[in-house]
Design a protein around this motif. Sequence first.
Motif, PDB file in Angstrom:
ATOM      1  N   LEU A 400       0.820  -1.208   0.000  1.00 52.22           N
ATOM      2  CA  LEU A 400       0.000   0.000   0.000  1.00 52.22           C
ATOM      3  C   LEU A 400       0.855   1.259   0.000  1.00 52.22           C
ATOM      4  CD1 LEU A 400      -2.804  -0.919   2.563  1.00 52.22           C
ATOM      5  CD2 LEU A 400      -2.822  -1.206   0.088  1.00 52.22           C
ATOM      6  N   LYS A 401       0.327   2.296  -0.639  1.00 47.39           N
ATOM      7  CA  LYS A 401       0.989   3.599  -0.612  1.00 47.39           C
ATOM      8  C   LYS A 401       0.523   4.370   0.616  1.00 47.39           C
ATOM      9  CE  LYS A 401       1.346   3.712  -5.649  1.00 47.39           C
ATOM     10  NZ  LYS A 401       0.979   4.433  -6.893  1.00 47.39           N
ATOM     11  N   GLY A 402       1.090   5.533   0.826  1.00 50.73           N
ATOM     12  CA  GLY A 402       0.852   6.295   2.052  1.00 50.73           C
ATOM     13  C   GLY A 402      -0.602   6.544   2.377  1.00 50.73           C
ATOM     14  N   GLU A 403      -1.359   7.118   1.446  1.00 51.38           N
ATOM     15  CA  GLU A 403      -2.766   7.436   1.702  1.00 51.38           C
ATOM     16  C   GLU A 403      -3.600   6.174   1.873  1.00 51.38           C
ATOM     17  OE1 GLU A 403      -6.420   9.986  -0.340  1.00 51.38           O
ATOM     18  OE2 GLU A 403      -4.389  10.078  -1.183  1.00 51.38           O
ATOM     19  N   GLU A 404      -3.328   5.157   1.052  1.00 54.14           N
ATOM     20  CA  GLU A 404      -4.068   3.896   1.167  1.00 54.14           C
ATOM     21  C   GLU A 404      -3.826   3.256   2.524  1.00 54.14           C
ATOM     22  OE1 GLU A 404      -2.313   1.959  -2.180  1.00 54.14           O
ATOM     23  OE2 GLU A 404      -4.060   2.320  -3.456  1.00 54.14           O
ATOM     24  N   LYS A 405      -2.577   3.301   2.974  1.00 61.22           N
ATOM     25  CA  LYS A 405      -2.231   2.719   4.268  1.00 61.22           C
ATOM     26  C   LYS A 405      -2.900   3.494   5.398  1.00 61.22           C
ATOM     27  CE  LYS A 405       1.794   1.941   7.240  1.00 61.22           C
ATOM     28  NZ  LYS A 405       3.260   2.059   7.334  1.00 61.22           N
ATOM     29  N   ALA A 406      -2.903   4.810   5.306  1.00 63.26           N
ATOM     30  CA  ALA A 406      -3.520   5.648   6.337  1.00 63.26           C
ATOM     31  C   ALA A 406      -5.015   5.386   6.427  1.00 63.26           C
ATOM     32  CB  ALA A 406      -3.260   7.119   6.037  1.00 63.26           C
ATOM     33  N   ASN A 407      -5.678   5.219   5.267  1.00 66.97           N
ATOM     34  CA  ASN A 407      -7.114   4.923   5.261  1.00 66.97           C
ATOM     35  C   ASN A 407      -7.404   3.568   5.890  1.00 66.97           C
ATOM     36  OD1 ASN A 407      -7.804   7.328   4.009  1.00 66.97           O
ATOM     37  ND2 ASN A 407      -7.663   6.472   1.944  1.00 66.97           N
ATOM     38  N   LEU A 408      -6.543   2.586   5.620  1.00 66.28           N
ATOM     39  CA  LEU A 408      -6.734   1.258   6.200  1.00 66.28           C
ATOM     40  C   LEU A 408      -6.603   1.315   7.724  1.00 66.28           C
ATOM     41  CD1 LEU A 408      -7.098  -1.796   5.986  1.00 66.28           C
ATOM     42  CD2 LEU A 408      -4.620  -1.987   5.646  1.00 66.28           C
ATOM     43  N   ILE A 409      -5.601   2.032   8.220  1.00 64.91           N
ATOM     44  CA  ILE A 409      -5.405   2.154   9.673  1.00 64.91           C
ATOM     45  C   ILE A 409      -6.613   2.824  10.313  1.00 64.91           C
ATOM     46  CG2 ILE A 409      -4.027   3.305  11.450  1.00 64.91           C
ATOM     47  CD1 ILE A 409      -1.588   2.843   9.667  1.00 64.91           C
ATOM     48  N   LEU A 410      -7.141   3.845   9.647  1.00 63.63           N
ATOM     49  CA  LEU A 410      -8.312   4.555  10.161  1.00 63.63           C
ATOM     50  C   LEU A 410      -9.518   3.613  10.233  1.00 63.63           C
ATOM     51  CD1 LEU A 410      -9.510   7.259  11.090  1.00 63.63           C
ATOM     52  CD2 LEU A 410     -10.042   7.757   8.681  1.00 63.63           C
ATOM     53  N   GLN A 411      -9.701   2.789   9.206  1.00 66.40           N
ATOM     54  CA  GLN A 411     -10.812   1.837   9.197  1.00 66.40           C
ATOM     55  C   GLN A 411     -10.668   0.811  10.321  1.00 66.40           C
ATOM     56  OE1 GLN A 411     -10.830   0.154   5.255  1.00 66.40           O
ATOM     57  NE2 GLN A 411     -11.208   2.132   4.270  1.00 66.40           N
ATOM     58  N   ILE A 412      -9.455   0.361  10.565  1.00 68.94           N
ATOM     59  CA  ILE A 412      -9.226  -0.598  11.649  1.00 68.94           C
ATOM     60  C   ILE A 412      -9.521   0.034  12.996  1.00 68.94           C
ATOM     61  CG2 ILE A 412      -7.463  -1.987  12.822  1.00 68.94           C
ATOM     62  CD1 ILE A 412      -6.097  -2.350  10.109  1.00 68.94           C
ATOM     63  N   GLN A 413      -9.101   1.262  13.176  1.00 71.15           N
ATOM     64  CA  GLN A 413      -9.318   1.949  14.455  1.00 71.15           C
ATOM     65  C   GLN A 413     -10.806   2.218  14.692  1.00 71.15           C
ATOM     66  OE1 GLN A 413      -6.715   5.296  13.762  1.00 71.15           O
ATOM     67  NE2 GLN A 413      -5.051   4.414  15.005  1.00 71.15           N
ATOM     68  N   GLU A 414     -11.556   2.486  13.636  1.00 76.60           N
ATOM     69  CA  GLU A 414     -12.984   2.769  13.788  1.00 76.60           C
ATOM     70  C   GLU A 414     -13.771   1.515  14.160  1.00 76.60           C
ATOM     71  OE1 GLU A 414     -14.142   4.514  10.103  1.00 76.60           O
ATOM     72  OE2 GLU A 414     -13.524   6.542  10.674  1.00 76.60           O
ATOM     73  N   LYS A 415     -13.456   0.393  13.508  1.00 77.69           N
ATOM     74  CA  LYS A 415     -14.165  -0.869  13.769  1.00 77.69           C
ATOM     75  C   LYS A 415     -13.154  -2.005  13.885  1.00 77.69           C
ATOM     76  CE  LYS A 415     -18.415   0.546  11.379  1.00 77.69           C
ATOM     77  NZ  LYS A 415     -19.376   0.230  10.297  1.00 77.69           N
ATOM     78  N   PRO A 416     -12.415  -2.025  14.995  1.00 80.81           N
ATOM     79  CA  PRO A 416     -11.332  -3.023  15.114  1.00 80.81           C
ATOM     80  C   PRO A 416     -11.822  -4.470  15.108  1.00 80.81           C
ATOM     81  CG  PRO A 416     -11.720  -1.904  17.196  1.00 80.81           C
ATOM     82  CD  PRO A 416     -12.501  -1.153  16.171  1.00 80.81           C
ATOM     83  N   TYR A 417     -13.053  -4.703  15.564  1.00 87.22           N
ATOM     84  CA  TYR A 417     -13.565  -6.075  15.640  1.00 87.22           C
ATOM     85  C   TYR A 417     -13.798  -6.704  14.267  1.00 87.22           C
ATOM     86  CZ  TYR A 417     -17.883  -3.438  14.894  1.00 87.22           C
ATOM     87  OH  TYR A 417     -18.834  -2.597  14.397  1.00 87.22           O
ATOM     88  N   LEU A 418     -13.724  -5.894  13.197  1.00 82.92           N
ATOM     89  CA  LEU A 418     -13.927  -6.410  11.853  1.00 82.92           C
ATOM     90  C   LEU A 418     -12.636  -6.867  11.181  1.00 82.92           C
ATOM     91  CD1 LEU A 418     -16.538  -3.923  10.307  1.00 82.92           C
ATOM     92  CD2 LEU A 418     -16.938  -6.170  11.313  1.00 82.92           C
ATOM     93  N   TYR A 419     -11.499  -6.746  11.880  1.00 82.05           N
ATOM     94  CA  TYR A 419     -10.222  -7.005  11.217  1.00 82.05           C
ATOM     95  C   TYR A 419      -9.349  -7.955  12.033  1.00 82.05           C
ATOM     96  CZ  TYR A 419     -11.457  -3.028   8.293  1.00 82.05           C
ATOM     97  OH  TYR A 419     -12.103  -2.185   7.430  1.00 82.05           O
ATOM     98  N   VAL A 420      -8.500  -8.668  11.317  1.00 84.90           N
ATOM     99  CA  VAL A 420      -7.437  -9.453  11.930  1.00 84.90           C
ATOM    100  C   VAL A 420      -6.137  -9.114  11.222  1.00 84.90           C
ATOM    101  CG1 VAL A 420      -8.945 -11.364  12.564  1.00 84.90           C
ATOM    102  CG2 VAL A 420      -7.710 -11.446  10.393  1.00 84.90           C
TER     103      VAL A 420
END
Length: 859
Positions: A400-420
Amino acid sequence: MLDENELMYTVLKDYQPDLSTYDELRFQGKGEVLPYWDSFFEAFQSLTPEELEKKKFDMLRMLKENGVTYNIYDDPTGAARNWKLDPIPNIIDGEEWETIQSGLIQRATILNLIAKDIYGPQFLLKNKIIPAELIFQHPGYIRQCMSIDVPGGCFLNFYAADMARSKDGQLWIIGDRTQAPSGSGYALENRMALSTAFPEFFKNEMVAKIGAYFNSVYKELCSNVPHGIDNPKIVVLTSGPGNETYFEHAYLSNYLGITLVQGEDLMVKGDYLWLKTLSGLERIDVILRRLDDNFCDPLELRSDSLLGVPGLLHVARSGNVVIKNAIGSSILENPGLIPFLPNVAAYFEMGELILPSLATWWCGQEKELKFVLENIDNLVIKRIYRSDLNSPSVIDVGELKGEEKANLILQIQEKPYLYVGQEKVNFSSIPAYSNRTIHAGRAVFRSFLAHSDDSYVVMPGGLTRAGDSKNNIIITNQSGGTSKDTWILSENIKENLPIMHKVAQTFSMRQPIALPSHTAESLFWLGRYTERMISNGRFLRTVMQFLMQSDRYVYDNDTSESATIILLRALTCFTFTYPGFVEMKDAQLLENPWEEIDNILFDPKRAGSYLSNFQRFKNTFLSVREFWSNDIWRVFHHLDQQFSSENIEAITDVQAEVRIIDDVVSSMFAFLGLNRESANRLQGWTIFDVGRKIEQCFSVIALLQFNFTHKKVDSVEHELIESVLICNQNLNAYRYTFKDFLQIHLMLDLLLKDLDNPRSLAYLLEKLQKYVKSLPRNQYMPQSDSQLDNCISTAIKMVEHANVVTLSKSIGELEEYENLQSFLDKMYHLMLEISDLISKAYFKHTIVPKQLYKSDLIY
């Protein structure tokens, strides 16, 4: 590059294994090939490069001719991809296989116990062995299934596991397939194709056979059936031809001898599930489900689903149908369960996991979330479920590039129970053959299990997918992976029984195959499209050859009623490619009609074009692919090649277009002839012929209707009669029968009334009546005095009583053929009504409303 002397096999001189990971071929740190590969490479090396290429070509041709495809979602070049198979198999030593087999059985047993618990007492949740939010936040957990008593307590009748090796050679389970596991049919087809094309590979190898696994599949389908029925009625429930593995659905249906159905073929009535067939309703006992959980019942699950059966869960809840795998089993594919499996195994006293999973951290826990975010660059991120088909199931954060990676981290932080987060490993390398060389690819292996008694039976083989060595994480058919046959080598190979062996004394493997109404409708329309391709092709060819003779296409205002103009107008009307030649305002169109004719032939977006009709034929043909023999597949692939973009682009002249039409028409007759010679005379072929006869009737009516509206000068009339007879393949029959010059009333006698002419309306209607009478009568079909029978009888009587002299008379100043046009118009609407009545009676199963009270009692 490995040392040639150490390797012993010159075919491996260019093989360059990836030293960063485990190599399936050689001892680690050495050049020698592992001993269980020796026999294979001895056979491989005995073939010359030319022989290898020829055999590989034959193998891939065999797969193509057998119709083995994989559907690619959102592929702009077309949905169905030809199946790819590498001639070099994936070989697993028998001793290691014993461990793998035990681990897979243990894994399937644990997963089944999880499903049994979470849809039952939920002790795992109450004791916090599995976090409750991991289950309740997952759409695969179907709350409506809590009250369903699954027969035998088996939620997981069929299971598949994806496995791969890491750098140290450890085999890991990287994914569980529990909802509708696919791939076993492809594995069997791989074995058949490879063993047929390369028999020398198997000569000195003790390769375990995989065919007997399907006996276990059938035995499981016949176990724990409602009310202990000895011969249960079993169906394969598919979402249809658009599914990525539809080939396998049809393949297994054929191989196991059970009926393939779609949701619209089934209905719920009186707490039971019924199959709508030509003979009426037939009760269903068992469903082999190849449809995702939430689409199975629009009444209780996804209300927007057009694929399921309203009320299906109610029937299952009533205990009157068994669904395998049970609805709700998709929860077991949740990767968030992986970290908790060791504790689950201990809870059920199953011991340590024999086959471990990759290290996985569920982000719904604070400590694990922190670890994932701190080490995210070195991990693979997975959602616990896919939100849609276009979303990636696996994300390599390192890509992932910078913005894509930042968006993924934000999504994980918002709904952590949806990710592993999952450990990133380089899958092992494996030899792959392409472009006449052996190179290193990446391998993922899928194995298949069927429940049997209180345990599971493992297919002694499976489906290996190999990808480019640069792709370390995602190896799928959707991403372009190549399949491999998988060999389990053992000196103690048990005798394998054929699929039709009687696996139990309480039921018979053979049972009559009902024809679902949806399948019958597809065969009906396939018959119509087949004849449409023939009749449209013949008329196109007739007009094109007419235009090429003596510059007849030259437009002349004084000869607006020339045969050329009439035939061009009729061509537009006959093919329904309006406005076309019907609008006579554009003189340029008539001065040079070839561009318009090209569009009628090959414009895929033009309704009624020859190519668009072939696409309809193709789609319908593929929707009933379980009916076709290998010879028929060869004809189909030849047809498909004729309409390929490469072939069309290579056309340079009109003669080449005519040759394509000739080839297509001949191939269509080959298709019909092979059906006649090789197909069983079941209801399906009767309804196919019904469709053919109806379309042939429409063709005769249209030819006369659009070419003979009013009387023309004798020379023009002669040309039109000749063209119609040529198109209908009756010119020689006319000359032989009448031995007279061309006259319209004699032509009408031949095309309308001659019972010895197989292309006359009288002959076609008599055949149609015979076919319809042979179809079964069911509760939706009126008795012998039905409207359908009356319509066909009316049409036959109209033809019998028609006076061809009267029909051929011209009336009024414009000398119109009013009698003929009136007769043809009535026949056309009768044929429309006949087609509609057949659809209502046999395809729709419309329930006739019944009056509750007698009218004379209402005041």
